[in-house]
Design an enzyme around this catalytic site. Structure first.
Site, short mmCIF file in Angstrom:
data_model
loop_
_atom_site.label_atom_id
_atom_site.label_comp_id
_atom_site.label_asym_id
_atom_site.label_seq_id
_atom_site.Cartn_x
_atom_site.Cartn_y
_atom_site.Cartn_z
N SER A 1 0.84 -1.19 0.00
CA SER A 1 0.00 0.00 0.00
C SER A 1 0.88 1.25 0.00
CB SER A 1 -0.92 -0.02 1.22
OG SER A 1 -1.89 0.99 1.09
N ASN A 2 0.33 2.39 0.38
CA ASN A 2 1.13 3.62 0.49
C ASN A 2 0.63 4.42 1.68
OD1 ASN A 2 -1.10 5.38 -0.49
ND2 ASN A 2 -0.84 4.15 -2.33
#
Ligand code: CTP
Length: 407
Positions: free
Chosen positions: A209-210
């Site tokens: 993810s980020n």
């Protein structure tokens, strides 16, 4: 400058156990730079004292219509001063008075003299809330344009869990802020906002993810609802409260976001694609947890679909993208603007100090067609969102008038 800065707010407090929450609400208004005058019913003064509001910084507190004072026409002069009247908590009693034009103490008298936007945050016992007359009063006030927030379902003073709790001060604050925007700007328009990161699973316990917090997208949805739009917010996993009057659609992966965007964008007027979509996902999802066996391992990744590019015929009338860049910001943003066929792009640098990911502030540049550009200096994300929406309303209106000319 912040939207709430310098606004004149009349805060009405009626007598219920939720009255203490009005102190927190006052604090939020003051922190945002608004001026607040408090009007209390007599029974409210039994739960919190006028001195509490005065000490917190209210400009003035009114609770006794017949007390000796300089301004004998207080109910009229305050009504002229206030830009919005927020009654929190609003008991069955004050709701009944407002619905029936009764003015027999300070708050109901001020409310009747006030002709601006009114927001009520009801709080009462569930039996009172379900009472037919109370419901009829609420329905009637709704029909004449009085706004409501809550009540929420939660533990009531009677210790049972049911509908009747006053909405949290933060939510009442946000609804008030929405109501200070021009609601006719986007009335009847369908707005889609995407926000937050996408999360791409590797195995049952791991993912890619980020760091997107979703705050910019949520602020856009919040402001668009304030401008009167029907807002659908398609959100990746975040830790944020859904803004008032916004419909939420929760997704996890880029593929889920893609199908939600395609579905919701049909017939939409505006799209704000603020989500930080993961560019890649693991090629295979491991059904069982991957074991640590070697000193290194390779993870094979596959490109996710580009949501904006694949909109095709479902593209709304105006589409706005975001460019997250850490270098060559302007050139890269303009490249994306063209590549993704956007009306304008909002560029920002998440590594800049005090703005971007996780922060409540942002500093952005807007780039559009024919060399259009606009720098929005550091401000709260909500205020940045208001400016972005104002720019897109201009485009939407231009499109509308072009179409009319063609017909
Ligand atoms: N976007 C999208 N689909 C993707 C990736 C991004 O629709 N798979 C959208 C984003 O929501 C944003 C815009 O495209 O509005 C630009 O996103 P950004 O992450 O800055 O750029 P990318 O296109 O992913 O390019 P790069 O990561 O190489 O900078």
């Amino acid at each position: 400058m912040s939207l709430m800065n310098g606004k004149n707010i009349l805060l009405g407090v009626s007598g219920g156990v939720g009255a203490f929450k009005a102190c927190e609400l006052l604090r939020l208004f003051l922190k945002a730079g608004s001026g607040v005058r408090v009007i209390m019913t007599e029974s409210a003064t039994k739960f919190v004292t006028p001195l509490s509001f005065q000490s917190l910084g209210a400009e003035a507190v009114s609770y006794d219509m017949f007390a000796e004072k300089r301004d004998t026409l207080e109910h009229v002069s305050w009504a002229d001063w206030g830009e919005i009247l927020v009654i929190a908590p609003a008991t069955a009693n004050i709701i009944g008075k407002l619905a029936n034009g009764i003015a027999d103490e300070a708050l109901s008298t001020q409310a009747i003299a006030f002709d601006g936007n009114i927001l009520l945050a009801p709080a009462m016992n569930v039996k009172m809330y379900n009472n037919k007359t109370v419901r009829k009063n609420i329905e009637y006030l709704n029909s004449i344009g009085v706004n409501f927030i809550g009540p929420e379902t939660g533990q009531l003073a009677s210790m049972i869990t049911a509908a009747g709790r006053m909405s949290e001060p933060e939510l009442v604050f946000k609804r008030t802020r929405q109501l200070l925007l021009n609601r006719s700007s986007l009335r009847g328009k369908k707005v889609i906002v995407t926000a937050g990161p996408t999360v791409e699973p590797i195995d049952p316990v791991r993912s890619i993810s980020n760091y997107s917090s979703g705050k910019m997208g949520y602020a856009l949805a919040d402001a668009a609802a304030g401008f009167g739009a029907d807002v659908n917010l398609i959100s990746g996993p975040v830790h944020l409260d859904v803004p008032p009057s916004v419909k939420i659609i929760n997704v996890k992966t880029a593929e889920e976001m893609l199908s939600a965007v395609r579905k919701e964008c049909a017939g939409a007027d505006l799209l704000y694609m603020a989500a930080a979509v993961a560019d890649y996902r693991p090629s295979v999802f491991h059904r069982q947890k991957i074991k640590r066996e070697k000193d290194s391992m390779r993870l094979d990744l596959r490109a996710n679909p580009d949501i904006l590019k694949s909109l095709g015929r479902n593209r709304p009338k105006v589409a706005i993208g975001f460019a997250l860049e850490t270098e060559n910001i302007k050139a890269r943003a303009i490249e994306k603007l063209k590549e993704k066929n956007l009306d304008f792009i909002v560029a920002n640098n998440p590594t800049e100090k005090g703005v971007g990911f996780g922060s409540d502030f942002n500093k952005v540049a807007l780039y559009g067609k024919k060399g259009f550009n606009l720098i929005l200096e550091k401000a709260e994300k909500f205020d940045i969102a208001v400016k972005i929406i104002e720019e897109s309303i201009k485009l939407l209106n231009k499109r509308g008038s072009k179409r009319k000319k063609q017909n």
